[in-house]
Design a protein around this motif. Structure first.
Motif, PDB file in Angstrom:
ATOM      1  N   THR A 252      -7.651   3.168  -5.260  1.00  0.00           N
ATOM      2  CA  THR A 252      -6.046   3.401  -5.310  1.00  0.00           C
ATOM      3  C   THR A 252      -5.425   2.388  -4.373  1.00  0.00           C
ATOM      4  OG1 THR A 252      -6.438   5.767  -5.581  1.00  0.00           O
ATOM      5  CG2 THR A 252      -4.432   4.838  -5.049  1.00  0.00           C
ATOM      6  N   TRP A 253      -5.648   2.211  -3.237  1.00  0.00           N
ATOM      7  CA  TRP A 253      -5.034   1.213  -2.471  1.00  0.00           C
ATOM      8  C   TRP A 253      -5.104  -0.255  -2.946  1.00  0.00           C
ATOM      9  CZ3 TRP A 253      -7.684   3.492   2.515  1.00  0.00           C
ATOM     10  CH2 TRP A 253      -6.854   4.365   3.214  1.00  0.00           C
ATOM     11  N   LEU A 254      -6.458  -0.481  -3.455  1.00  0.00           N
ATOM     12  CA  LEU A 254      -6.408  -1.860  -4.050  1.00  0.00           C
ATOM     13  C   LEU A 254      -5.679  -1.902  -5.260  1.00  0.00           C
ATOM     14  CD1 LEU A 254      -7.651  -4.729  -4.304  1.00  0.00           C
ATOM     15  CD2 LEU A 254      -9.707  -3.586  -5.563  1.00  0.00           C
ATOM     16  N   TRP A 255      -5.557  -1.042  -6.190  1.00  0.00           N
ATOM     17  CA  TRP A 255      -4.727  -1.212  -7.379  1.00  0.00           C
ATOM     18  C   TRP A 255      -3.245  -1.419  -6.691  1.00  0.00           C
ATOM     19  CZ3 TRP A 255      -4.887  -2.699 -12.183  1.00  0.00           C
ATOM     20  CH2 TRP A 255      -5.694  -2.807 -12.759  1.00  0.00           C
ATOM     21  N   VAL A 256      -2.782  -0.541  -6.004  1.00  0.00           N
ATOM     22  CA  VAL A 256      -1.285  -0.422  -5.491  1.00  0.00           C
ATOM     23  C   VAL A 256      -1.047  -2.018  -4.822  1.00  0.00           C
ATOM     24  CG1 VAL A 256       0.284   0.326  -3.750  1.00  0.00           C
ATOM     25  CG2 VAL A 256      -1.098   1.890  -5.088  1.00  0.00           C
ATOM     26  N   LYS A 257      -2.217  -2.506  -3.962  1.00  0.00           N
ATOM     27  CA  LYS A 257      -1.934  -3.860  -3.284  1.00  0.00           C
ATOM     28  C   LYS A 257      -1.736  -4.710  -4.438  1.00  0.00           C
ATOM     29  CE  LYS A 257      -1.442  -6.304   0.257  1.00  0.00           C
ATOM     30  NZ  LYS A 257      -0.618  -6.352   1.457  1.00  0.00           N
ATOM     31  N   LEU A 258      -2.484  -4.805  -5.464  1.00  0.00           N
ATOM     32  CA  LEU A 258      -2.579  -5.941  -6.501  1.00  0.00           C
ATOM     33  C   LEU A 258      -1.420  -5.656  -7.239  1.00  0.00           C
ATOM     34  CD1 LEU A 258      -6.210  -5.600  -7.843  1.00  0.00           C
ATOM     35  CD2 LEU A 258      -5.408  -7.514  -6.770  1.00  0.00           C
ATOM     36  N   MET A 259      -0.662  -4.627  -7.376  1.00  0.00           N
ATOM     37  CA  MET A 259       0.494  -4.573  -8.137  1.00  0.00           C
ATOM     38  C   MET A 259       1.711  -5.163  -7.198  1.00  0.00           C
ATOM     39  SD  MET A 259      -0.252  -3.329 -11.152  1.00  0.00           S
ATOM     40  CE  MET A 259       1.238  -3.009 -11.918  1.00  0.00           C
ATOM     41  N   VAL A 260       1.609  -4.770  -5.868  1.00  0.00           N
ATOM     42  CA  VAL A 260       2.712  -5.312  -5.089  1.00  0.00           C
ATOM     43  C   VAL A 260       2.747  -6.611  -5.079  1.00  0.00           C
ATOM     44  CG1 VAL A 260       3.273  -5.363  -2.820  1.00  0.00           C
ATOM     45  CG2 VAL A 260       2.812  -3.091  -4.021  1.00  0.00           C
ATOM     46  N   VAL A 261       1.465  -7.335  -4.785  1.00  0.00           N
ATOM     47  CA  VAL A 261       1.430  -8.780  -4.783  1.00  0.00           C
ATOM     48  C   VAL A 261       1.690  -9.463  -6.162  1.00  0.00           C
ATOM     49  CG1 VAL A 261      -0.165 -10.641  -4.451  1.00  0.00           C
ATOM     50  CG2 VAL A 261      -0.442  -8.577  -2.977  1.00  0.00           C
ATOM     51  N   ASN A 278       1.411  11.367  -9.388  1.00  0.00           N
ATOM     52  CA  ASN A 278       2.782  11.460  -9.078  1.00  0.00           C
ATOM     53  C   ASN A 278       3.455  10.290  -8.381  1.00  0.00           C
ATOM     54  OD1 ASN A 278       5.272  12.163  -7.899  1.00  0.00           O
ATOM     55  ND2 ASN A 278       4.591  13.680  -6.291  1.00  0.00           N
ATOM     56  N   PRO A 279       4.201   9.573  -9.174  1.00  0.00           N
ATOM     57  CA  PRO A 279       4.844   8.201  -8.921  1.00  0.00           C
ATOM     58  C   PRO A 279       5.434   8.225  -7.640  1.00  0.00           C
ATOM     59  CG  PRO A 279       5.426   8.981 -11.062  1.00  0.00           C
ATOM     60  CD  PRO A 279       4.927  10.147 -10.439  1.00  0.00           C
ATOM     61  N   LYS A 280       5.908   9.341  -6.936  1.00  0.00           N
ATOM     62  CA  LYS A 280       6.537   9.477  -5.651  1.00  0.00           C
ATOM     63  C   LYS A 280       5.660   9.113  -4.373  1.00  0.00           C
ATOM     64  CE  LYS A 280      10.066  13.010  -6.905  1.00  0.00           C
ATOM     65  NZ  LYS A 280      10.749  14.147  -6.525  1.00  0.00           N
ATOM     66  N   ARG A 281       4.374   9.034  -4.637  1.00  0.00           N
ATOM     67  CA  ARG A 281       3.202   8.845  -3.752  1.00  0.00           C
ATOM     68  C   ARG A 281       3.085   7.391  -3.582  1.00  0.00           C
ATOM     69  NH1 ARG A 281      -2.473  10.377  -5.090  1.00  0.00           N
ATOM     70  NH2 ARG A 281      -2.761   9.352  -3.359  1.00  0.00           N
ATOM     71  N   ILE A 282       3.907   6.438  -4.621  1.00  0.00           N
ATOM     72  CA  ILE A 282       3.659   5.337  -4.517  1.00  0.00           C
ATOM     73  C   ILE A 282       4.149   4.468  -3.433  1.00  0.00           C
ATOM     74  CG2 ILE A 282       4.107   2.989  -5.485  1.00  0.00           C
ATOM     75  CD1 ILE A 282       1.567   4.671  -6.888  1.00  0.00           C
ATOM     76  N   TYR A 283       5.379   5.210  -2.770  1.00  0.00           N
ATOM     77  CA  TYR A 283       6.195   4.610  -1.792  1.00  0.00           C
ATOM     78  C   TYR A 283       5.352   4.897  -0.583  1.00  0.00           C
ATOM     79  CZ  TYR A 283       9.296   4.607   1.994  1.00  0.00           C
ATOM     80  OH  TYR A 283       9.952   4.263   3.646  1.00  0.00           O
ATOM     81  N   PHE A 284       4.604   5.865  -0.341  1.00  0.00           N
ATOM     82  CA  PHE A 284       3.602   5.812   1.057  1.00  0.00           C
ATOM     83  C   PHE A 284       2.300   4.914   0.916  1.00  0.00           C
ATOM     84  CE2 PHE A 284       6.079  10.004   0.369  1.00  0.00           C
ATOM     85  CZ  PHE A 284       6.904  10.044   1.586  1.00  0.00           C
ATOM     86  N   LEU A 285       2.003   4.783  -0.441  1.00  0.00           N
ATOM     87  CA  LEU A 285       0.712   3.926  -0.268  1.00  0.00           C
ATOM     88  C   LEU A 285       1.061   2.657  -0.297  1.00  0.00           C
ATOM     89  CD1 LEU A 285      -0.657   5.574  -3.876  1.00  0.00           C
ATOM     90  CD2 LEU A 285      -1.620   5.844  -1.542  1.00  0.00           C
ATOM     91  N   GLN A 287       3.375   1.488   1.921  1.00  0.00           N
ATOM     92  CA  GLN A 287       3.455   1.565   3.355  1.00  0.00           C
ATOM     93  C   GLN A 287       2.070   1.202   3.800  1.00  0.00           C
ATOM     94  OE1 GLN A 287       6.528   1.407   4.884  1.00  0.00           O
ATOM     95  NE2 GLN A 287       7.345   1.161   2.890  1.00  0.00           N
ATOM     96  N   ALA A 288       1.128   2.215   3.233  1.00  0.00           N
ATOM     97  CA  ALA A 288      -0.394   1.953   3.906  1.00  0.00           C
ATOM     98  C   ALA A 288      -0.953   0.722   3.565  1.00  0.00           C
ATOM     99  CB  ALA A 288      -1.182   3.255   3.079  1.00  0.00           C
ATOM    100  N   VAL A 289      -0.592   0.053   2.491  1.00  0.00           N
ATOM    101  CA  VAL A 289      -1.390  -1.209   2.357  1.00  0.00           C
ATOM    102  C   VAL A 289      -0.749  -2.480   2.894  1.00  0.00           C
ATOM    103  CG1 VAL A 289      -2.794  -0.419   0.130  1.00  0.00           C
ATOM    104  CG2 VAL A 289      -0.182  -1.539   0.150  1.00  0.00           C
TER     105      VAL A 289
END
Length: 339
Positions: A252-261, A278-285, A287-289
């Motif tokens: 999950t972290w890797l996918w979020v990081k790839l999308m952010v980058v 839950n899309p609301k989790r994305i804000y916290f994810l 921050q984590a990455v």
């Protein structure tokens, strides 16, 4: 045609389907006469066992009900000699005889025997939901709670999904416990919904500790991570289950990081790609990455996949987990240019 092929790693759902078939075709009074279960071994003995089962299924049932011949793992290491045996037997099965084949591994789709069974048998797959598909796991929890008439709130269902993951057997066990609690604690008002606090109190969640382990690894906190590994193993948490939670989180972290980058800003799009319910989790994810790179997350995920293979091959869980956790913590401690 009364031929069934059940396969998949979700052994709980598979066993429930077998029980349902027993109840459907067998008369309880004649069970010992009309049920034959044959555990098939690999090699020549296995071939002989399968042939024995095929001969047995051609025998009419005794008394009332039908006959059921159950072969376990018949296609694992099956030889070409079995194909003509199945080709000769399946078209001529008596309508009162049923042949059940079960195994946990996926049948080889290239095999002529498998292709024959796909045409002649009722094939049912009982696959485990991948541990990172949290939305599907939550839907599974909701369906099971509905089937067992356990009135869960949304928050309670999410907590239960986090606690049991894709372990179907444990899910039904925990729901039975919650149902008993609901009936005994509120006998005069059985419509009361079970809330978050009750689930937190009654359902132990080693998954949460595994998620804490993922956090400490990501932050490069080796000592704390090793302490959590020891705690989880002392609670008899299976090594493969710990790894499944870690793989889900790092994936999950890797996918979020790839999308952010890549510059994606829409949290709903990121949630869809990362399979976050839950899309609301994305804000916290997001921050984590911030403090880790795509490369660090890729390397960590690769370590976890190697760990999963090692555990499935019989490596000692404690020593193998410790070695991998230390390696991953060191990977995440590195401080290259963030990307």
């Amino acid at each position: 045609m009364p031929v069934y092929l059940f396969w998949g790693e979700d052994t709980y759902r598979l066993s429930k389907a077998v029980q349902a078939l027993h109840q459907e075709v067998l008369d309880p009074e004649w069970l010992s006469f009309n049920l034959d279960k044959i555990d098939v071994a690999s090699g020549s003995d296995g071939t002989a066992s399968v042939i024995q089962g095929l001969n047995q299924v051609m025998t009419p049932p005794f008394g009332l009900g039908h006959r059921l011949v159950w072969l376990t793992n018949p296609l694992v290491g099956a030889t070409a000699d079995l194909l003509p045996e199945f080709e000769r037997t399946l078209p001529d099965l008596p309508p009162t005889s049923h042949l059940l084949l079960t195994q946990t591994t996926k049948p080889d789709g290239r095999s002529k025997l498998t292709k024959l069974l796909q045409k002649q048998a009722q094939v049912t797959e009982f696959a485990l939901i991948p541990p990172w598909k949290t939305a599907q796991i939550l839907q599974m929890v909701k369906r099971a709670a509905h089937d067992l008439e356990v009135p869960l709130t949304q928050a309670a269902g999410e907590q239960l999904a986090d606690a049991v993951g894709n372990d179907t057997r444990r899910l039904y066990g925990e729901l039975e416990k919650l149902k008993l609690y609901s009936l005994s604690s509120d006998a005069q008002n059985n419509t009361k919904r079970i809330g978050l606090e009750i689930v937190q109190h009654l359902v132990s969640s080693t998954t949460q500790n595994s998620l804490q382990l993922a956090e400490t690894i990501r932050q490069g906190q080796t000592d704390q991570a090793l302490g959590l590994v020891a705690e989880l193993l002392n609670l008899n948490e299976p090594g493969l289950k710990i790894v499944a939670t870690l793989i889900r989180q790092f994936r999950t972290w890797l996918w979020v990081k790839l999308m952010v980058v890549s510059g994606e800003q829409d949290e709903r799009v990121i949630a869809r790609a990362a399979e976050v319910g839950n899309p609301k989790r994305i804000y916290f994810l997001k921050q984590a990455v911030q403090t880790v790179t795509c490369q660090q997350l890729r390397q960590s995920l690769s370590c976890l996949l190697d760990l999963e293979v090692a555990l499935k091959q019989g490596e000692a869980p404690r020593s193998t987990l410790i070695t991998t956790v230390v390696e991953m913590s060191h990977i995440c401690q590195a401080n290259p240019i963030l990307s």
